[in-house]
Motif scaffolding. Structure first.
Motif, mmCIF file in Angstrom:
data_model
loop_
_atom_site.group_PDB
_atom_site.id
_atom_site.type_symbol
_atom_site.label_atom_id
_atom_site.label_comp_id
_atom_site.label_asym_id
_atom_site.label_seq_id
_atom_site.Cartn_x
_atom_site.Cartn_y
_atom_site.Cartn_z
ATOM 1 N N ARG A 25 0.801 -1.219 0.000
ATOM 2 C CA ARG A 25 0.000 0.000 0.000
ATOM 3 C C ARG A 25 0.836 1.272 0.000
ATOM 4 O O ARG A 25 0.296 2.362 -0.121
ATOM 5 N N ASP A 28 0.451 3.851 -2.953
ATOM 6 C CA ASP A 28 -0.774 4.652 -2.885
ATOM 7 C C ASP A 28 -0.704 5.674 -1.753
ATOM 8 O O ASP A 28 -1.156 6.809 -1.902
ATOM 9 N N ASP A 31 1.246 8.669 -2.609
ATOM 10 C CA ASP A 31 0.690 9.341 -3.785
ATOM 11 C C ASP A 31 1.661 9.310 -4.964
ATOM 12 O O ASP A 31 1.827 10.289 -5.680
ATOM 13 N N ARG A 168 -0.999 8.042 -13.059
ATOM 14 C CA ARG A 168 -1.823 8.444 -11.917
ATOM 15 C C ARG A 168 -3.316 8.447 -12.225
ATOM 16 O O ARG A 168 -4.113 8.020 -11.423
#
Length: 183
Positions: A25, A28, A31, A168
């Motif tokens: 994770r 994510d 970002d 993205r």
């Protein structure tokens, strides 16, 4: 020494599982920043998921080396063999089964292999130099195959069919419709 080493190997399997869940994770959560690219999973390919197992395994091995006072040359050779067995086993099992649960088999197997090799009477001291070369090769692969993945099934994202870092603002709905259209 064997009891402490066995306990450390068992704890290492739990450490790798926890770190892998975090690293999957991380991309994510950051970002898409460099930290997430280097140490996280940028897509759902077998390689990116394997990456989240290999780095924690290497870090735990370093911690074991620093705290347990094990024979250095034997330990490095055994852990390098286990590192490569973990990577190869995970990549093959995840491709054969189509499941990321291959880590449930491969991580304890890698720790068992390293424990058995370190505890055995095999002459691993002579494999120290090749093990060091393989460790440097692993580091080169680790940091270069995410931004520049080869066009191989191990590196293809299962959801999008893309390789490497997913843009993205990728339209996952369009990818799903394309997949349905090809049926």
């Amino acid at each position: 020494m064997d009891k402490r080493f066995l306990a450390a190997e068992i704890a290492g399997a739990a450490f790798v599982a926890a770190c892998s869940a975090f690293m999957r994770r991380l991309y994510d959560w950051t970002d898409g920043e460099l930290l997430g690219i280097l140490f996280g999973s940028v897509n759902g390919s077998s390689w990116e998921l394997c990456k989240t197992l290999l780095l924690p395994f290497l870090i735990w091995s370093l911690l074991e080396l620093l705290t347990l006072r094990l024979p250095f040359h034997r330990f490095v050779a055994a852990k390098t063999a286990a590192l490569y067995a973990l990577g190869a086993g995970f990549l093959l099992l995840s491709q054969l089964t189509g499941s990321t649960a291959a880590g449930i088999i491969c991580v304890p197997g890698a720790f068992a292999l390293s424990f058995l090799l370190c505890s055995s009477s095999l002459r691993l001291r002579g494999l120290f130099a090749p093990a060091l070369v393989l460790l440097f090769l692993f580091v080169a692969f680790y940091f270069s195959l995410t931004p520049f993945p080869p066009r191989h099934e191990f590196f293809r994202d299962r959801l999008t069919g893309m390789y490497g870092i997913i843009p993205r603002h990728f339209d996952y709905g369009a990818a799903a419709l394309d997949a349905l259209n090809s049926i």
